[in-house]
Structures are given as C-alpha cells and as structure tokens.
Scaffold this motif. Structure first.
Motif, PDB file in Angstrom:
ATOM      1  N   ALA A 190       1.079  -1.099  -0.339  1.00 55.65           N
ATOM      2  CA  ALA A 190      -0.067  -0.112   0.277  1.00 55.65           C
ATOM      3  C   ALA A 190       0.616   1.315   0.171  1.00 55.65           C
ATOM      4  CB  ALA A 190      -1.015   0.233   1.101  1.00 55.65           C
ATOM      5  N   ALA A 191       0.032   2.697  -0.531  1.00 50.91           N
ATOM      6  CA  ALA A 191       1.564   2.814  -0.598  1.00 50.91           C
ATOM      7  C   ALA A 191       0.931   4.124   0.684  1.00 50.91           C
ATOM      8  CB  ALA A 191       0.406   4.980  -1.974  1.00 50.91           C
ATOM      9  N   ASP A 192       0.796   3.916   1.930  1.00 54.86           N
ATOM     10  CA  ASP A 192       0.144   4.350   2.684  1.00 54.86           C
ATOM     11  C   ASP A 192       0.691   4.596   4.010  1.00 54.86           C
ATOM     12  OD1 ASP A 192      -1.168   2.851   3.826  1.00 54.86           O
ATOM     13  OD2 ASP A 192      -3.000   3.445   4.292  1.00 54.86           O
ATOM     14  N   GLY A 193       2.225   3.797   3.785  1.00 57.79           N
ATOM     15  CA  GLY A 193       3.465   3.155   5.223  1.00 57.79           C
ATOM     16  C   GLY A 193       4.082   2.267   4.483  1.00 57.79           C
ATOM     17  N   PRO A 194       5.083   2.069   5.322  1.00 56.31           N
ATOM     18  CA  PRO A 194       6.055   0.683   5.024  1.00 56.31           C
ATOM     19  C   PRO A 194       5.619  -0.899   5.475  1.00 56.31           C
ATOM     20  CG  PRO A 194       7.247   2.831   6.519  1.00 56.31           C
ATOM     21  CD  PRO A 194       5.759   2.983   6.218  1.00 56.31           C
ATOM     22  N   GLY A 195       4.889  -1.927   4.947  1.00 62.14           N
ATOM     23  CA  GLY A 195       4.677  -2.675   6.031  1.00 62.14           C
ATOM     24  C   GLY A 195       3.018  -3.252   5.810  1.00 62.14           C
ATOM     25  N   LYS A 196       2.079  -2.380   5.180  1.00 63.17           N
ATOM     26  CA  LYS A 196       0.919  -1.514   4.637  1.00 63.17           C
ATOM     27  C   LYS A 196       1.236  -2.447   2.817  1.00 63.17           C
ATOM     28  CE  LYS A 196      -0.465   0.506   8.398  1.00 63.17           C
ATOM     29  NZ  LYS A 196      -1.394   0.328  10.124  1.00 63.17           N
ATOM     30  N   THR A 210      -0.902  -5.030   7.861  1.00 63.70           N
ATOM     31  CA  THR A 210       0.489  -5.479   8.359  1.00 63.70           C
ATOM     32  C   THR A 210       0.803  -5.984   8.072  1.00 63.70           C
ATOM     33  OG1 THR A 210      -0.525  -3.319   9.474  1.00 63.70           O
ATOM     34  CG2 THR A 210       1.382  -4.123   9.772  1.00 63.70           C
ATOM     35  N   HIS A 211       2.101  -5.997   7.346  1.00 64.45           N
ATOM     36  CA  HIS A 211       2.816  -7.408   7.951  1.00 64.45           C
ATOM     37  C   HIS A 211       4.745  -6.645   7.874  1.00 64.45           C
ATOM     38  CE1 HIS A 211       5.053 -11.085   6.601  1.00 64.45           C
ATOM     39  NE2 HIS A 211       5.619 -11.166   5.737  1.00 64.45           N
ATOM     40  N   SER A 212       5.234  -8.031   8.096  1.00 64.73           N
ATOM     41  CA  SER A 212       7.046  -6.963   8.628  1.00 64.73           C
ATOM     42  C   SER A 212       7.562  -7.514   7.225  1.00 64.73           C
ATOM     43  CB  SER A 212       7.304  -7.145   9.808  1.00 64.73           C
ATOM     44  OG  SER A 212       7.557  -9.162   9.855  1.00 64.73           O
ATOM     45  N   SER A 213       7.971  -6.807   6.174  1.00 62.62           N
ATOM     46  CA  SER A 213       8.546  -7.652   5.527  1.00 62.62           C
ATOM     47  C   SER A 213       8.463  -6.043   3.843  1.00 62.62           C
ATOM     48  CB  SER A 213       7.270  -8.365   3.978  1.00 62.62           C
ATOM     49  OG  SER A 213       8.481  -8.505   2.871  1.00 62.62           O
TER      50      SER A 213
END
Length: 274
Positions: A190-196, A210-213
């Motif tokens: 997603a464009a609204d933040g890392p890990g989204k 949310t995913h830690s990647s």
C-alpha cells in the motif's frame, strides 16, 4: 465532495460512525474502517433510523450496500439529502466495491492463536511453580528441596519446548487449511506506509493488513467465510522448518513436562533421586 463540514456525523448501533469527508464517506466500527470514495457512491438514502450507502455497479451487477443502524432519524434525513446533492452524476460505469478500502483492526487468526498459546503456557508455568512448592512442603525431607529445585529447569524447558512447537505447528496447519480451502491472491504494498499491504477479497472490497516485509508484493490466502483472516504464505524453506522442527519441539516439551511431573511424584513418595 466539498462543503462537508456542516454535515452531521451519524452515530449508530455498535459504536458505528458514518461521516462525510472531502473525498467521500467513512464508516467506522470498532473492528474496521471503511473508506468509500465519492466516485464509488451511487446514492445514499435514509430508512427510518438507518442509512444505506449504495455503491455504483457495473451493468448487470447487483449494487453493494453498506448500512448504519439506530441513528437519529432527523440527522439521517439531513445527511442523505446533503450527500446526494454533493455526489456528482456518473459519466461512466464504475465498479464501486473495487474502489472501497477496508481496514480491519481485529487480530488475525495467527495473532489470536499465539495469544491463546501464551496464556495457556503461562498458566502451565504457574502450575509447575505451585507443584514445586507443594513438592518441597510435602515431599520426603531428604529429597524434597532438591526435587523441587530440579523441577524448575525441567518445567522451564517444557514450557519453552511446547511454545516453540505450538508456534510452528499451529500456523502451519492453519496455512495448510487455507491453501486447500481458502482464496489465494497477491497483496500489493500500500502507498500509505511501510509494512502495509492491500488485497481485494471476493466481494471486490480492498482490505489492508500489516506485515513485516519490504517486498513489493506478497502472496496471501484468506478464509472466504472471514476475509479478514488473511495469512501471508510461507516459502518452502520456512514451511520445511515448521514441519520438521515443530513436532520435535512439541515432543521435547511433552517429555520435559512428563519428567517434571515424574520428579514431583518420586520426591513426594520419598524415592531416592540417585
């Protein structure tokens, strides 16, 4: 839409809130947030104390509807009249559900499962401590204290082994079920933040998790009965690790637990430890 500041905020059943924003409508519930762009809205209409947001649909498709119940009847009329006046007339066919974004705040199956496992094992650890105290009190005077002391590391190893085994085998079994009976799609970052990451479910609704990647996309599978239950599919090496080591950890944990209980029994019965 413009001039939305004067529109009432509708509050309904189950702490649901419907409000107008510059780019459309937002329907919030304790477990989710639904963002409906103005391009996706066909019309909004009041039905006594409920408000229905009807989405635009392609030719031949059944329009999707999102509702909020138990709102103020007077506020519902004002809200619907104002929103319908601000929604532009369609100039082309639009697949409304494909433009809707749903953010779920409920815990995924894996998060819920790990929490349950953690609580069970904390209770198990507490039980081991209580058993050690009982063993030290009622056991044979010569071996009671030594037996209770030896029980603690065995009990700790049992809890650690059971924890590692459970967090490996549980998600693996759940993933196996989703691979067979779930829906597998590709989730894009997603464009609204890392890990989204965002994916579209079978209803055409976009869901965000949310995913830690840091990779641009991940392959996920979700339960068709509960599309919020999404799981990022593991690669073959990780699955092999869980399949092989998970049962080994479980067996080691069970063996350590049996040794802890056995040590308590022989200490209470006064059987020499050596």
């Amino acid at each position: 839409m413009s001039n939305t500041s004067s529109l009432p905020v509708l509050r309904g059943r189950g702490a649901a809130v419907l409000r107008a924003e510059q780019d459309g409508l937002v329907l919030e519930r304790p477990s989710e947030k639904l963002t409906i762009p103005v391009r996706a809205i066909a019309r909004v209409h009041a039905e006594e104390r409920s408000v229905a947001v009807e989405l635009r649909a392609l030719a031949g498709a059944t329009p999707a509807v999102h509702r909020i119940e138990d709102v103020s009847a007077a506020a519902a009329v004002v809200f619907t009249d104002a929103v319908n006046a601000l929604v532009p007339r369609p100039v082309e066919e639009v697949d409304g559900p494909a433009l809707v974004e749903l953010r779920t705040f409920t815990k995924t199956w894996v998060e819920t499962y790990r929490g349950k496992v953690g609580r069970v094992l904390l209770g198990c650890l507490g039980g081991i401590l209580v058993l050690a105290v009982i063993t030290a009190i009622v056991g044979d005077e010569k071996t009671a204290v030594a037996g209770a002391v030896f029980m603690l590391p065995f009990g700790g190893m049992a809890v650690v082994g059971l924890w590692l085994g459970a967090v490996c085998t549980g998600p693996w079994l759940h993933e196996t079920r989703l691979r067979r009976h779930g829906v597998t799609v590709v989730a894009e970052r997603a464009a609204d933040g890392p890990g989204k990451y965002a994916y579209m479910d079978s209803t055409g609704t976009t869901r965000v998790f949310t995913h830690s990647s840091a990779v641009p996309s991940v392959e996920v599978s979700y339960d068709p009965q509960d599309p919020s239950d999404v799981l990022v599919l593991q690669d073959s090496s990780t699955r092999f690790f869980d399949i092989t080591l998970g049962p080994c950890f479980l067996l080691a944990g069970l063996a350590a637990l049996a040794a802890t209980i056995g040590l308590s029994v022989v200490t209470i019965l006064g059987i020499p430890l050596s």
